[in-house]
Design a protein around this motif. Structure first.
Motif, PDB file in Angstrom:
ATOM      1  N   SER A 169       1.294  -1.290  -0.055  1.00  0.00           N
ATOM      2  CA  SER A 169      -0.261   0.012   0.360  1.00  0.00           C
ATOM      3  C   SER A 169       0.883   1.248   0.314  1.00  0.00           C
ATOM      4  CB  SER A 169      -1.232  -0.102   1.656  1.00  0.00           C
ATOM      5  OG  SER A 169       0.241   0.217   2.374  1.00  0.00           O
ATOM      6  N   GLY A 170       2.176   1.112   0.622  1.00  0.00           N
ATOM      7  CA  GLY A 170       3.079   2.745   1.164  1.00  0.00           C
ATOM      8  C   GLY A 170       2.660   3.117   1.804  1.00  0.00           C
ATOM      9  N   LEU A 171       1.588   3.039   2.965  1.00  0.00           N
ATOM     10  CA  LEU A 171       1.679   3.305   4.352  1.00  0.00           C
ATOM     11  C   LEU A 171       2.955   2.857   5.396  1.00  0.00           C
ATOM     12  CD1 LEU A 171      -2.501   2.140   4.105  1.00  0.00           C
ATOM     13  CD2 LEU A 171      -0.696   4.139   3.215  1.00  0.00           C
ATOM     14  N   THR A 172       2.909   3.919   6.175  1.00  0.00           N
ATOM     15  CA  THR A 172       3.778   3.838   6.802  1.00  0.00           C
ATOM     16  C   THR A 172       2.755   3.231   8.160  1.00  0.00           C
ATOM     17  OG1 THR A 172       3.352   6.378   7.710  1.00  0.00           O
ATOM     18  CG2 THR A 172       5.129   6.050   6.576  1.00  0.00           C
ATOM     19  N   LEU A 173       3.609   2.610   9.233  1.00  0.00           N
ATOM     20  CA  LEU A 173       2.921   1.871   9.922  1.00  0.00           C
ATOM     21  C   LEU A 173       3.701   2.326  10.927  1.00  0.00           C
ATOM     22  CD1 LEU A 173       3.573  -1.667   8.643  1.00  0.00           C
ATOM     23  CD2 LEU A 173       1.061  -0.303   8.589  1.00  0.00           C
ATOM     24  N   GLY A 174       4.681   3.007  10.996  1.00  0.00           N
ATOM     25  CA  GLY A 174       5.301   3.960  12.063  1.00  0.00           C
ATOM     26  C   GLY A 174       6.296   4.881  11.198  1.00  0.00           C
ATOM     27  N   ALA A 194       5.005  10.651   1.724  1.00  0.00           N
ATOM     28  CA  ALA A 194       6.057  10.720   0.296  1.00  0.00           C
ATOM     29  C   ALA A 194       7.025   9.287   0.228  1.00  0.00           C
ATOM     30  CB  ALA A 194       6.169  12.186   0.586  1.00  0.00           C
ATOM     31  N   ALA A 195       8.167   9.739   1.376  1.00  0.00           N
ATOM     32  CA  ALA A 195       9.032   9.295   1.425  1.00  0.00           C
ATOM     33  C   ALA A 195       8.695   7.382   1.341  1.00  0.00           C
ATOM     34  CB  ALA A 195      10.570   8.699   2.164  1.00  0.00           C
ATOM     35  N   ALA A 196       7.424   6.981   2.001  1.00  0.00           N
ATOM     36  CA  ALA A 196       6.510   5.955   2.146  1.00  0.00           C
ATOM     37  C   ALA A 196       6.530   4.847   0.193  1.00  0.00           C
ATOM     38  CB  ALA A 196       5.677   5.627   2.846  1.00  0.00           C
ATOM     39  N   ALA A 197       5.800   6.276  -0.396  1.00  0.00           N
ATOM     40  CA  ALA A 197       4.948   6.081  -1.242  1.00  0.00           C
ATOM     41  C   ALA A 197       6.344   5.664  -2.566  1.00  0.00           C
ATOM     42  CB  ALA A 197       4.042   6.833  -1.412  1.00  0.00           C
ATOM     43  N   GLN A 226       4.742  -7.863   4.072  1.00  0.00           N
ATOM     44  CA  GLN A 226       5.400  -7.227   2.717  1.00  0.00           C
ATOM     45  C   GLN A 226       5.277  -5.822   3.595  1.00  0.00           C
ATOM     46  OE1 GLN A 226       1.806  -7.784  -0.131  1.00  0.00           O
ATOM     47  NE2 GLN A 226       2.770  -9.472  -0.941  1.00  0.00           N
ATOM     48  N   THR A 227       6.615  -5.788   4.425  1.00  0.00           N
ATOM     49  CA  THR A 227       7.005  -4.922   5.135  1.00  0.00           C
ATOM     50  C   THR A 227       8.048  -4.492   4.849  1.00  0.00           C
ATOM     51  OG1 THR A 227       6.936  -5.766   7.312  1.00  0.00           O
ATOM     52  CG2 THR A 227       4.576  -4.898   6.744  1.00  0.00           C
ATOM     53  N   TYR A 228       8.324  -3.468   5.719  1.00  0.00           N
ATOM     54  CA  TYR A 228      10.264  -3.546   5.546  1.00  0.00           C
ATOM     55  C   TYR A 228      10.536  -2.614   6.626  1.00  0.00           C
ATOM     56  CZ  TYR A 228       9.252   0.474   1.701  1.00  0.00           C
ATOM     57  OH  TYR A 228       8.728   1.576   1.454  1.00  0.00           O
ATOM     58  N   LEU A 229      11.725  -1.923   6.607  1.00  0.00           N
ATOM     59  CA  LEU A 229      12.102  -0.803   7.967  1.00  0.00           C
ATOM     60  C   LEU A 229      13.345  -0.188   7.145  1.00  0.00           C
ATOM     61  CD1 LEU A 229      13.540  -2.634  10.724  1.00  0.00           C
ATOM     62  CD2 LEU A 229      11.591  -1.018  10.869  1.00  0.00           C
ATOM     63  N   TYR A 230      13.036   0.761   6.556  1.00  0.00           N
ATOM     64  CA  TYR A 230      13.485   2.389   5.700  1.00  0.00           C
ATOM     65  C   TYR A 230      14.148   3.467   7.299  1.00  0.00           C
ATOM     66  CZ  TYR A 230      13.377   6.392   3.671  1.00  0.00           C
ATOM     67  OH  TYR A 230      14.139   7.573   2.611  1.00  0.00           O
ATOM     68  N   LEU A 231      15.169   2.788   6.411  1.00  0.00           N
ATOM     69  CA  LEU A 231      16.213   4.434   7.296  1.00  0.00           C
ATOM     70  C   LEU A 231      16.773   5.089   6.106  1.00  0.00           C
ATOM     71  CD1 LEU A 231      19.273   1.949   9.540  1.00  0.00           C
ATOM     72  CD2 LEU A 231      16.955   3.445  10.138  1.00  0.00           C
TER      73      LEU A 231
END
Length: 128
Positions: free
Chosen positions: A27-32, A44-47, A97-102
């Motif tokens: 979905s491109g949505l942030t979970l946190g 925007a960064a999540a998408a 289908q999640t990922y951590l982004y730094l």
């Protein structure tokens, strides 16, 4: 098992990290989120990062070579002038289908250290 906010708080302690997020790549949505985001916009960064993840995930070129067991994709690293973008897939027993982004400051960060710490943090999100 720490929660999302605790993991993101720990991620902010990695040298050079400007911001962190847990994102659903379908979905491109942030979970946190924690810290800053490129251009000041976590959504925007999540998408944008989800678009990259989707493109890589659906491409057979990046699938596990030689049919070895285990998850095919682990990390994505994008280098840019002045920054690194590090994505770590969070693998679970179900179809996660999640990922951590730094988002990292290139002058302050050690990419190898950040990658190893992010690997450990992703493992903390998944119960043993």
């Amino acid at each position: 098992m720490p929660g999302i906010d605790q993991v993101l708080s720990q991620a902010m302690g990695i040298p050079g990290v400007l911001g962190a997020a847990l994102i659903d790549w379908t979905s491109g949505l942030t979970l946190g989120t924690a810290g800053l985001a490129p251009h000041g916009d976590h959504d925007a960064a999540a998408a944008d990062t989800a678009d990259v993840v989707q493109a890589v995930a659906r491409n057979a070129t990046f699938d596990t070579a030689g049919g070895t067991d285990g998850p095919a994709l682990e990390d994505l690293i994008i280098t840019a002038a002045g920054s690194y973008h590090l994505i770590r897939f969070v693998h679970t027993a179900f179809d996660s289908q999640t990922y951590l982004y730094l988002w990292l400051d290139r002058a302050q960060a050690n990419l190898a250290v950040a990658r190893l710490r992010l690997r450990d943090l992703a493992a903390e999100l998944v119960p043993s």
